[in-house]
Design an enzyme around this catalytic site. Sequence first.
Site, mmCIF file in Angstrom:
data_model
loop_
_atom_site.group_PDB
_atom_site.id
_atom_site.type_symbol
_atom_site.label_atom_id
_atom_site.label_comp_id
_atom_site.label_asym_id
_atom_site.label_seq_id
_atom_site.Cartn_x
_atom_site.Cartn_y
_atom_site.Cartn_z
ATOM 1 N N CYS A 1 36.574 -3.930 -12.745
ATOM 2 C CA CYS A 1 36.443 -4.273 -11.321
ATOM 3 C C CYS A 1 37.598 -5.133 -10.820
ATOM 4 O O CYS A 1 37.602 -5.540 -9.656
ATOM 5 C CB CYS A 1 35.125 -5.010 -11.067
ATOM 6 S SG CYS A 1 33.642 -4.134 -11.596
ATOM 7 N N ARG B 1 37.508 -3.768 -1.833
ATOM 8 C CA ARG B 1 36.662 -2.725 -2.431
ATOM 9 C C ARG B 1 35.392 -3.329 -3.010
ATOM 10 O O ARG B 1 34.282 -2.832 -2.763
ATOM 11 C CB ARG B 1 37.453 -1.998 -3.520
ATOM 12 C CG ARG B 1 36.634 -1.107 -4.432
ATOM 13 C CD ARG B 1 37.526 -0.558 -5.539
ATOM 14 N NE ARG B 1 36.764 0.157 -6.554
ATOM 15 C CZ ARG B 1 36.221 -0.413 -7.628
ATOM 16 N NH1 ARG B 1 36.331 -1.723 -7.808
ATOM 17 N NH2 ARG B 1 35.557 0.301 -8.513
#
Length: 275
Positions: free
Chosen positions: A146, A187
Site C-alpha cells: 500500500c 489512492r
Amino acid sequence: MIEYLVLISCIAFLAFLIPNTTFRKYFAIVGWVSIAGYLFSELPYYFSINNFMYPIIALLSIPFLYVTIRALLREDRRILQLSMAAAVAFLIYAPFAYITPLGDWLIAAVVAQTSWMLSLAGYPVSHVSWNILTRNGFQTEIILACTGIQSIAIMLGVAGAVKTTLRQKVLAFLLVFPTIYILNIFRNTFVISAYTGQWFPYLPEIAGNGEFGYESFFWAHNVMCELGALLLLVAIAYGLFIIIPGLGAFADDLFKLYREELTVLVRRVKDEPPR
C-alpha cells in the site's frame, strides 16, 4: 513457498548485477521464472478477493517467459537490458521488503499521512493497531504493497534500463518518486473512504467474497484504482521517454522482439501436424 519465490527472484536479479560473469544470463532466467511462479502461486489469493488484474498478468507471463528465456540464452542485448531494469527495481525494493525496520518505517509514514488526509477530507479514522485503520466498523490494514514502493522501484528500474546522464537521472527520480508516492496517498484515502463509507455496494454476485461490505472495497481498490494505476504508469512511462529518449528506442526494440518471436511461435503451432 510464495515468500521464497520472491526472495529467490530478488537474489537472482541482484546476482545479475555482478559484472563480467558468464552466469549472468542464468541468474536472469532464474529471476524471471521465479517472478512468473510467484504470480501463479498468488492466483488463489487474487481469486478470493476478485482481483482480475494480476491473473491476467500471470496468464500473459507465459508467452513473455518463453521469449525472454530464449533471448537470454542467446544473450540478446535487449533482454539483458530488460533484466537490468528488473535488477535495479529489486535493488530499490529489497531493503524495504527484507529490512523490517525500514519497511515498517515506510508503512508507518504512509499510515500517518493517509490518516491525516482522511481527516482533512472529513472521514477521520481510528487506529486498531499501528497499521490498521478503522471507521464505521470496517478495518483496513496498510501493508508494504500500500506504500507504492513496488511501482516506484519498477519505474526507476525502467529508467535504469539505458545509459543516462546525471541530469536525466535526477529528472527521472523527480518524475517518478513524488508523483507515485503522493498519488498513492490519495489512492489509499479514496479506497478507505469508499470502503468504510460503503460507497459502491453494487453487484455482490461479481464483487462480493462473502465478507460484509466487501463490494465497496472491490470496486474502489480492485477496479477503479487498479485501472487508474495502470493509466498513471503509462503516463509516467511516457514522461520518462521524453526525459530519456533512449528509452523510447529501447521499448520499440523490445516490442519488435516479442512480436517477432511470438509470431514465429504461433506459426509453428499452426503448422504442427495433429498427433
